[in-house]
Design a protein around this motif. Structure first.
Motif, PDB file in Angstrom:
ATOM      1  N   SER A   6     -24.934  73.251 -34.706  1.00 56.64           N
ATOM      2  CA  SER A   6     -25.139  73.225 -36.148  1.00 56.64           C
ATOM      3  C   SER A   6     -26.591  73.530 -36.421  1.00 56.64           C
ATOM      4  N   HIS A   7     -26.853  74.491 -37.264  1.00 59.22           N
ATOM      5  CA  HIS A   7     -28.222  74.900 -37.566  1.00 59.22           C
ATOM      6  C   HIS A   7     -28.534  74.596 -39.028  1.00 59.22           C
ATOM      7  N   HIS A   8     -29.770  74.270 -39.268  1.00 61.64           N
ATOM      8  CA  HIS A   8     -30.221  73.985 -40.628  1.00 61.64           C
ATOM      9  C   HIS A   8     -31.339  74.961 -40.962  1.00 61.64           C
ATOM     10  N   HIS A   9     -31.024  75.938 -41.814  1.00 64.23           N
ATOM     11  CA  HIS A   9     -31.986  77.000 -42.114  1.00 64.23           C
ATOM     12  C   HIS A   9     -32.694  76.711 -43.434  1.00 64.23           C
ATOM     13  N   HIS A  10     -33.987  76.933 -43.462  1.00 66.04           N
ATOM     14  CA  HIS A  10     -34.780  76.788 -44.673  1.00 66.04           C
ATOM     15  C   HIS A  10     -35.525  78.103 -44.881  1.00 66.04           C
ATOM     16  N   THR A  11     -35.249  78.748 -46.003  1.00 64.98           N
ATOM     17  CA  THR A  11     -35.857  80.039 -46.252  1.00 64.98           C
ATOM     18  C   THR A  11     -37.081  79.879 -47.129  1.00 64.98           C
ATOM     19  N   HIS A  12     -38.195  80.396 -46.663  1.00 65.53           N
ATOM     20  CA  HIS A  12     -39.423  80.400 -47.447  1.00 65.53           C
ATOM     21  C   HIS A  12     -39.756  81.853 -47.763  1.00 65.53           C
ATOM     22  N   ASP A  13     -39.329  82.320 -48.957  1.00 63.14           N
ATOM     23  CA  ASP A  13     -39.537  83.713 -49.324  1.00 63.14           C
ATOM     24  C   ASP A  13     -41.017  84.032 -49.550  1.00 63.14           C
ATOM     25  N   THR A  14     -41.816  82.994 -49.753  1.00 64.65           N
ATOM     26  CA  THR A  14     -43.223  83.216 -50.052  1.00 64.65           C
ATOM     27  C   THR A  14     -44.084  83.370 -48.806  1.00 64.65           C
ATOM     28  N   LYS A  15     -43.541  83.090 -47.625  1.00 63.64           N
ATOM     29  CA  LYS A  15     -44.335  83.152 -46.391  1.00 63.64           C
ATOM     30  C   LYS A  15     -44.994  84.517 -46.203  1.00 63.64           C
ATOM     31  N   GLY A  16     -44.167  85.562 -46.229  1.00 67.13           N
ATOM     32  CA  GLY A  16     -44.681  86.913 -45.990  1.00 67.13           C
ATOM     33  C   GLY A  16     -45.714  87.319 -47.024  1.00 67.13           C
ATOM     34  N   ARG A  17     -45.452  86.983 -48.290  1.00 72.56           N
ATOM     35  CA  ARG A  17     -46.391  87.341 -49.354  1.00 72.56           C
ATOM     36  C   ARG A  17     -47.738  86.648 -49.159  1.00 72.56           C
ATOM     37  N   ASN A  18     -47.692  85.345 -48.854  1.00 73.79           N
ATOM     38  CA  ASN A  18     -48.930  84.585 -48.670  1.00 73.79           C
ATOM     39  C   ASN A  18     -49.720  85.086 -47.467  1.00 73.79           C
ATOM     40  N   SER A  58     -54.645  87.945 -35.988  1.00 76.17           N
ATOM     41  CA  SER A  58     -53.662  86.868 -35.835  1.00 76.17           C
ATOM     42  C   SER A  58     -52.727  86.806 -37.034  1.00 76.17           C
ATOM     43  N   LEU A  59     -53.259  87.043 -38.222  1.00 73.60           N
ATOM     44  CA  LEU A  59     -52.421  87.038 -39.423  1.00 73.60           C
ATOM     45  C   LEU A  59     -51.437  88.199 -39.415  1.00 73.60           C
ATOM     46  N   ILE A  60     -51.883  89.355 -38.897  1.00 68.91           N
ATOM     47  CA  ILE A  60     -50.969  90.505 -38.773  1.00 68.91           C
ATOM     48  C   ILE A  60     -49.855  90.178 -37.777  1.00 68.91           C
ATOM     49  N   VAL A  61     -50.231  89.552 -36.658  1.00 70.32           N
ATOM     50  CA  VAL A  61     -49.231  89.124 -35.667  1.00 70.32           C
ATOM     51  C   VAL A  61     -48.248  88.144 -36.311  1.00 70.32           C
ATOM     52  N   SER A  62     -48.784  87.172 -37.053  1.00 65.96           N
ATOM     53  CA  SER A  62     -47.935  86.176 -37.717  1.00 65.96           C
ATOM     54  C   SER A  62     -47.017  86.832 -38.748  1.00 65.96           C
ATOM     55  N   TYR A  63     -47.555  87.807 -39.467  1.00 64.21           N
ATOM     56  CA  TYR A  63     -46.771  88.506 -40.492  1.00 64.21           C
ATOM     57  C   TYR A  63     -45.605  89.268 -39.861  1.00 64.21           C
ATOM     58  N   ARG A  67     -41.501  88.462 -40.105  1.00 63.92           N
ATOM     59  CA  ARG A  67     -40.504  89.463 -40.501  1.00 63.92           C
ATOM     60  C   ARG A  67     -39.406  89.583 -39.447  1.00 63.92           C
ATOM     61  N   TYR A  68     -39.809  89.621 -38.171  1.00 58.39           N
ATOM     62  CA  TYR A  68     -38.839  89.773 -37.085  1.00 58.39           C
ATOM     63  C   TYR A  68     -37.934  88.555 -36.938  1.00 58.39           C
ATOM     64  N   SER A  69     -38.487  87.361 -37.196  1.00 59.52           N
ATOM     65  CA  SER A  69     -37.706  86.133 -37.002  1.00 59.52           C
ATOM     66  C   SER A  69     -36.503  86.067 -37.936  1.00 59.52           C
ATOM     67  N   LYS A  70     -36.517  86.866 -38.994  1.00 58.64           N
ATOM     68  CA  LYS A  70     -35.414  86.866 -39.955  1.00 58.64           C
ATOM     69  C   LYS A  70     -34.297  87.834 -39.569  1.00 58.64           C
ATOM     70  N   LYS A  71     -34.551  88.649 -38.536  1.00 57.49           N
ATOM     71  CA  LYS A  71     -33.518  89.604 -38.114  1.00 57.49           C
ATOM     72  C   LYS A  71     -32.328  88.871 -37.495  1.00 57.49           C
ATOM     73  N   LYS A  72     -31.154  89.408 -37.725  1.00 58.76           N
ATOM     74  CA  LYS A  72     -29.926  88.767 -37.246  1.00 58.76           C
ATOM     75  C   LYS A  72     -29.703  89.029 -35.757  1.00 58.76           C
ATOM     76  N   ALA A  73     -28.922  88.132 -35.150  1.00 60.35           N
ATOM     77  CA  ALA A  73     -28.563  88.282 -33.737  1.00 60.35           C
ATOM     78  C   ALA A  73     -27.637  89.491 -33.567  1.00 60.35           C
ATOM     79  N   SER A  74     -27.627  90.024 -32.344  1.00 60.56           N
ATOM     80  CA  SER A  74     -26.776  91.170 -32.045  1.00 60.56           C
ATOM     81  C   SER A  74     -26.217  91.011 -30.636  1.00 60.56           C
ATOM     82  N   PHE A  75     -25.396  91.967 -30.213  1.00 64.87           N
ATOM     83  CA  PHE A  75     -24.773  91.865 -28.895  1.00 64.87           C
ATOM     84  C   PHE A  75     -25.805  91.874 -27.771  1.00 64.87           C
ATOM     85  N   ASP A  76     -26.896  92.607 -27.946  1.00 63.30           N
ATOM     86  CA  ASP A  76     -27.919  92.642 -26.902  1.00 63.30           C
ATOM     87  C   ASP A  76     -29.076  91.691 -27.172  1.00 63.30           C
ATOM     88  N   LYS A  77     -29.058  91.026 -28.332  1.00 73.65           N
ATOM     89  CA  LYS A  77     -30.069  90.018 -28.674  1.00 73.65           C
ATOM     90  C   LYS A  77     -29.335  88.846 -29.314  1.00 73.65           C
TER      91      LYS A  77
END
Length: 303
Positions: A6-18, A58-63, A67-77
């Motif tokens: 069971s997963h509990h997801h919390h979406t922060h749409d402002t993360k990328g903008r900030n 570091s902020l570019i890496v974090s940004y 973005r990548y952390s929001k990508k959905k799982a796939s057969f090879d990932k």
């Protein structure tokens, strides 16, 4: 093998903008401080500029990680990119320490070969750093509490704001007392502060990447809690790890006293999951049921 989660997801749409706003602010600060540091001859200002440049990276890496952390799982990932932010935190913490070591070297060189510094320029650029980084710190503070990637970005900015405060104080001392040696002292203090801030984050992100058990979880206590069920004879071959800061995973073999049916096992598994989630914060459980199986019964078995 039974498997549930069971997963509990919390979406922060402002993360990328900030993060993006913080990147732009730090690019402005870095350019201004490099120019100012060269013109004034201030090592502490140049060290602050170098730290700001590491902030930009570091902020570019974090940004990107955000973005990548929001990508959905796939057969090879099959886990998607859920660990992207942990990798970003590790990279950012490492960069904090590397920058700090370089600053220590530069400060020692400046002690040996002191230089006169244009303190007025140092003061104004330090004020710019305090205002811009202070605004960025406020932007990221909320999300830094429950996200290692955002915390790494937040720490970069917080330490840089603190460094700018130190540079401002140094500029005032140099302006009114001609204490030019304070420039090197402040550089050393900034460096040691970076190491102190970076080490804890580096250690925590390293633990997650190496699949170590979470520090606040005791495998023996978990084993006792599961073994408390009357149907369960033994719990062994246990592994527990964090996929990221939101997901704690556990897999184990459970030996039963009787040759129970699948429906009976499902009922017991549901109860075990409730205990694991509410008492230990484990939200992804993978259990292998056994009955009189001839295998090692130790709590930890090397695969």
């Amino acid at each position: 093998m039974a498997h549930s989660h069971s997963h509990h997801h919390h979406t922060h749409d402002t993360k990328g903008r900030n993060l993006f706003i913080s990147i732009l602010l730090n690019i402005i600060i870095t350019v201004a401080q490099v120019i100012g540091g060269i013109l004034s001859g201030s090592l502490s200002l140049l060290s602050d500029a170098l730290h700001n440049f590491s902030d930009v990276l570091s902020l570019i890496v974090s940004y990107i990680a955000n973005r990548y952390s929001k990508k959905k799982a796939s057969f090879d990932k099959t886990f998607g990119y859920k660990r992207a932010e942990i990798i970003a935190a590790f990279v950012n913490a490492s960069s904090l320490i590397i920058v700090a070591l370089y600053l220590i070297y530069e400060a020692i060189v400046r002690f040996i070969h002191p230089q006169e510094i244009e303190s007025g320029l140092v003061i104004w650029l330090a004020l710019l750093g305090i205002v811009a980084n202070g605004f960025s710190v406020l932007l990221l503070k909320k999300d830094s509490k429950d996200n290692m990637n955002m915390r790494s970005a937040y720490l970069h900015l917080l330490t840089d704001m603190s460094a700018s405060v130190a540079v401002l104080i140094g500029g005032l001392l140099m302006k009114y007392f001609n204490w030019f040696w304070v420039d090197s002292v402040l550089t050393l203090l900034i460096a040691f502060y970076l190491i102190a801030m970076g080490y804890d984050l580096l250690k925590n992100s390293f633990r997650v990447l190496m699949l170590f058990s979470p520090e606040d979880v005791d495998l023996k206590e978990i084993r006792e809690a599961i073994s408390a069920f009357p149907e369960i004879k033994n719990v062994h071959h246990m592994h527990i790890w964090q996929l990221n800061e939101k997901e704690n995973h556990l897999e184990a073999h459970i030996d039963f006293y009787e040759d129970i049916t699948l429906s009976q096992f499902d009922d017991i598994l549901n109860k075990v999951e409730e205990v694991l989630y509410h008492q230990f914060g484990i939200n992804h459980v993978n259990i292998q049921p056994e009955y009189q199986k001839d295998d090692a019964k130790d709590i930890i078995v090397q695969d």
